[in-house]
Design an enzyme around this catalytic site. Sequence first.
Site, short mmCIF file in Angstrom:
data_model
loop_
_atom_site.label_atom_id
_atom_site.label_comp_id
_atom_site.label_asym_id
_atom_site.label_seq_id
_atom_site.Cartn_x
_atom_site.Cartn_y
_atom_site.Cartn_z
N TRP A 187 73.38 23.80 5.93
CA TRP A 187 72.96 25.09 5.38
C TRP A 187 72.89 26.06 6.55
O TRP A 187 72.11 25.88 7.46
CB TRP A 187 71.60 24.95 4.69
CG TRP A 187 71.09 26.18 4.02
CD1 TRP A 187 71.82 27.18 3.44
CD2 TRP A 187 69.72 26.55 3.84
NE1 TRP A 187 71.00 28.13 2.90
CE2 TRP A 187 69.70 27.77 3.13
CE3 TRP A 187 68.51 25.95 4.19
CZ2 TRP A 187 68.52 28.43 2.78
CZ3 TRP A 187 67.32 26.59 3.84
CH2 TRP A 187 67.34 27.81 3.14
N ARG B 150 91.65 23.21 -7.53
CA ARG B 150 91.83 22.91 -8.96
C ARG B 150 93.22 23.35 -9.41
O ARG B 150 93.75 24.36 -8.93
CB ARG B 150 90.77 23.63 -9.79
CG ARG B 150 89.37 23.06 -9.67
CD ARG B 150 88.39 23.82 -10.57
NE ARG B 150 88.25 25.20 -10.18
CZ ARG B 150 88.79 26.22 -10.82
NH1 ARG B 150 89.54 26.02 -11.89
NH2 ARG B 150 88.60 27.46 -10.40
N SER C 25 87.96 28.77 -1.52
CA SER C 25 86.73 29.54 -1.40
C SER C 25 86.76 30.34 -0.09
O SER C 25 87.62 30.13 0.77
CB SER C 25 85.52 28.62 -1.40
OG SER C 25 85.51 27.82 -0.23
N TYR D 290 66.83 30.58 -5.12
CA TYR D 290 67.31 30.34 -3.75
C TYR D 290 66.12 29.95 -2.88
O TYR D 290 65.02 30.47 -3.06
CB TYR D 290 67.99 31.60 -3.20
CG TYR D 290 68.81 31.37 -1.96
CD1 TYR D 290 69.94 30.57 -1.99
CD2 TYR D 290 68.46 31.96 -0.75
CE1 TYR D 290 70.71 30.36 -0.86
CE2 TYR D 290 69.22 31.76 0.40
CZ TYR D 290 70.35 30.95 0.33
OH TYR D 290 71.10 30.74 1.45
N TYR E 155 78.06 21.26 1.76
CA TYR E 155 77.44 22.57 1.94
C TYR E 155 77.35 23.35 0.64
O TYR E 155 76.94 24.52 0.63
CB TYR E 155 78.20 23.38 2.99
CG TYR E 155 79.62 23.77 2.61
CD1 TYR E 155 79.90 25.05 2.14
CD2 TYR E 155 80.67 22.87 2.73
CE1 TYR E 155 81.19 25.42 1.79
CE2 TYR E 155 81.96 23.22 2.39
CZ TYR E 155 82.22 24.50 1.92
OH TYR E 155 83.51 24.87 1.58
#
Length: 344
Positions: free
Chosen positions: A281, A191, A169, A69, A255
Amino acid sequence: MFKSFSTVTIARRCISARQLVYEGYGNPPEAIQLKTIEIPDKLNSEQVLVKWIAAPINPADLNQIQGVYPVKPKLPAVGGNEGFGRVEQIGSGVKGLKVGDFVIPNKSGLGTWRELGVHGENDVFPIDNELPLEYAAVFQVNPPTAYRMLKDFIDLKPGDTVIQNGANSAVGKQVIQICRILGVKTVNVVRNRENLSDLVAELTKLGATDVITEEDLYGRKKKFKGVKLALNCVGGRSSLFLASVLDHGGSMVTYGGMSKQPVQSPTGPLIFKDISLRGFWMSRWYDIQKTPQKRLEMYSDLAKWMKSGEMAKQDFVEKSINQHSAALDEAQTKFDKKQLFVLG
């Protein structure tokens, strides 16, 4: 149900507190260790003592422990970039906080997987003290990410349309709800799966205008008119089709990159519709703010919507700090609910 929490009274010179620490990068369940430290009663003039109450496990936390990260705290480091706590003591020079204030980290890398922490006044940021725990624990990352992407790239008006992939999400669900509140339509790409009808029902209940599969997007792109903003967290072919449905002057904001494939753009719309490709971000946004005005305005809007019930609470799997190995393992293998450390 979440346990109630009460103010810590410190009557000794030091108090023991536990925290989850990693001394080197690696697989999170193996790298994280439970340590006990002694916290002094006396603070420096600019310090605050925070009792951390609840902190989630986010993908960024796992990536940080793995060493991949961008934000890399000095090792050894306490895990966790998000969470909320309550101010228990303040130094003599602290002006902007008082005992009892709810606070969240001012930026990534603070380390929230701990029971108590001594921090500089500028390391934490106050939030609404009336926020329920379920909202306050995840107030810093996903809701602000959705809010800023909807506010900062296109001047959206009621009736405009936003399209997004990864719509189921955590950020995607926040986007749906904020758009519903603002009167903006959403086309939500997910999906295909066995329980697709259940997912469609869930997102529709949150306020989704339309929920389609990736196959629907590829086959029905001409259906969408007037799409001003596309939000991409997948990349690859999915990003190509999102960008292809943008209207003149539209923007695709990336993002995330769940597919681990490069972002793609169609040549025609890039030239003839003057679409733009942008990146976002949340950590960077926090870093570049020179004054707190935009942050306070955003937090005020989000807190208002949360307290009124216009934004739904997120589902969590509660874990104690002693259950850190199981929590970190499940955070990497089970994605239907977020793991949450309840610390106090």
